[in-house]
Design a protein around this motif. Sequence first.
Motif, PDB file in Angstrom:
ATOM      1  N   TYR A  24       0.862  -1.176   0.000  1.00 35.21           N
ATOM      2  CA  TYR A  24       0.000   0.000   0.000  1.00 35.21           C
ATOM      3  C   TYR A  24       0.902   1.231   0.000  1.00 35.21           C
ATOM      4  CZ  TYR A  24      -4.208  -2.724   1.056  1.00 35.21           C
ATOM      5  OH  TYR A  24      -5.263  -3.595   0.992  1.00 35.21           O
ATOM      6  N   ARG A  25       0.329   2.368  -0.301  1.00 39.50           N
ATOM      7  CA  ARG A  25       1.107   3.599  -0.242  1.00 39.50           C
ATOM      8  C   ARG A  25       0.255   4.736   0.281  1.00 39.50           C
ATOM      9  NH1 ARG A  25       1.899   4.608  -6.795  1.00 39.50           N
ATOM     10  NH2 ARG A  25      -0.247   5.279  -7.243  1.00 39.50           N
ATOM     11  N   GLN A  26       0.935   5.720   0.850  1.00 37.09           N
ATOM     12  CA  GLN A  26       0.246   6.880   1.395  1.00 37.09           C
ATOM     13  C   GLN A  26       1.060   8.126   1.134  1.00 37.09           C
ATOM     14  OE1 GLN A  26      -0.754   6.607   5.570  1.00 37.09           O
ATOM     15  NE2 GLN A  26      -2.364   8.148   5.352  1.00 37.09           N
ATOM     16  N   ALA A  27       0.478   9.036   0.377  1.00 42.96           N
ATOM     17  CA  ALA A  27       1.112  10.318   0.097  1.00 42.96           C
ATOM     18  C   ALA A  27       0.648  11.337   1.142  1.00 42.96           C
ATOM     19  CB  ALA A  27       0.744  10.788  -1.308  1.00 42.96           C
ATOM     20  N   PRO A  28       1.408  12.404   1.354  1.00 39.44           N
ATOM     21  CA  PRO A  28       1.022  13.413   2.340  1.00 39.44           C
ATOM     22  C   PRO A  28      -0.371  13.971   2.084  1.00 39.44           C
ATOM     23  CG  PRO A  28       3.271  13.773   1.643  1.00 39.44           C
ATOM     24  CD  PRO A  28       2.712  12.703   0.757  1.00 39.44           C
ATOM     25  N   GLY A  29      -1.198  13.990   3.114  1.00 42.18           N
ATOM     26  CA  GLY A  29      -2.543  14.530   2.987  1.00 42.18           C
ATOM     27  C   GLY A  29      -3.549  13.613   2.325  1.00 42.18           C
ATOM     28  N   LYS A  30      -3.114  12.405   2.004  1.00 42.38           N
ATOM     29  CA  LYS A  30      -4.017  11.460   1.332  1.00 42.38           C
ATOM     30  C   LYS A  30      -4.171  10.197   2.167  1.00 42.38           C
ATOM     31  CE  LYS A  30      -3.160  12.974  -3.411  1.00 42.38           C
ATOM     32  NZ  LYS A  30      -2.821  12.515  -4.803  1.00 42.38           N
TER      33      LYS A  30
END
Length: 116
Positions: free
Chosen positions: A37-43
Amino acid sequence: QVQLVESGGGLVQAGGSLRLSCAASGSISNIKTMGWYRQAPGKERELVATITSFGSENYADSVKGRFTISRGNAENTVSLQMNSLKPEDTSVYYCMAYAPWSGNYWGQGTQVTVSS
């Protein structure tokens, strides 16, 4: 309990490639699915790819044709080959392992940064 350790993140130019790896330890015989999984800033955290113990693969539409997930022969490792990287792939990537009756386990995350 399952512990996950990721490696392979870094900085790459757009169009380049990176390979992420994840090794599981602990109660690995219970693991049925592993993935990224991935997580970008603010998302919110989003699925990238998963693979079951039977080898069934699932990919987010945004990475199909560019990323390939695979499990190692030891069954306690999972890798993500990322090709044709784009700036929008920049995120913290998390390894995930799912075990029935235990739920999801997560790694600490590894940063992938794609420069334009």
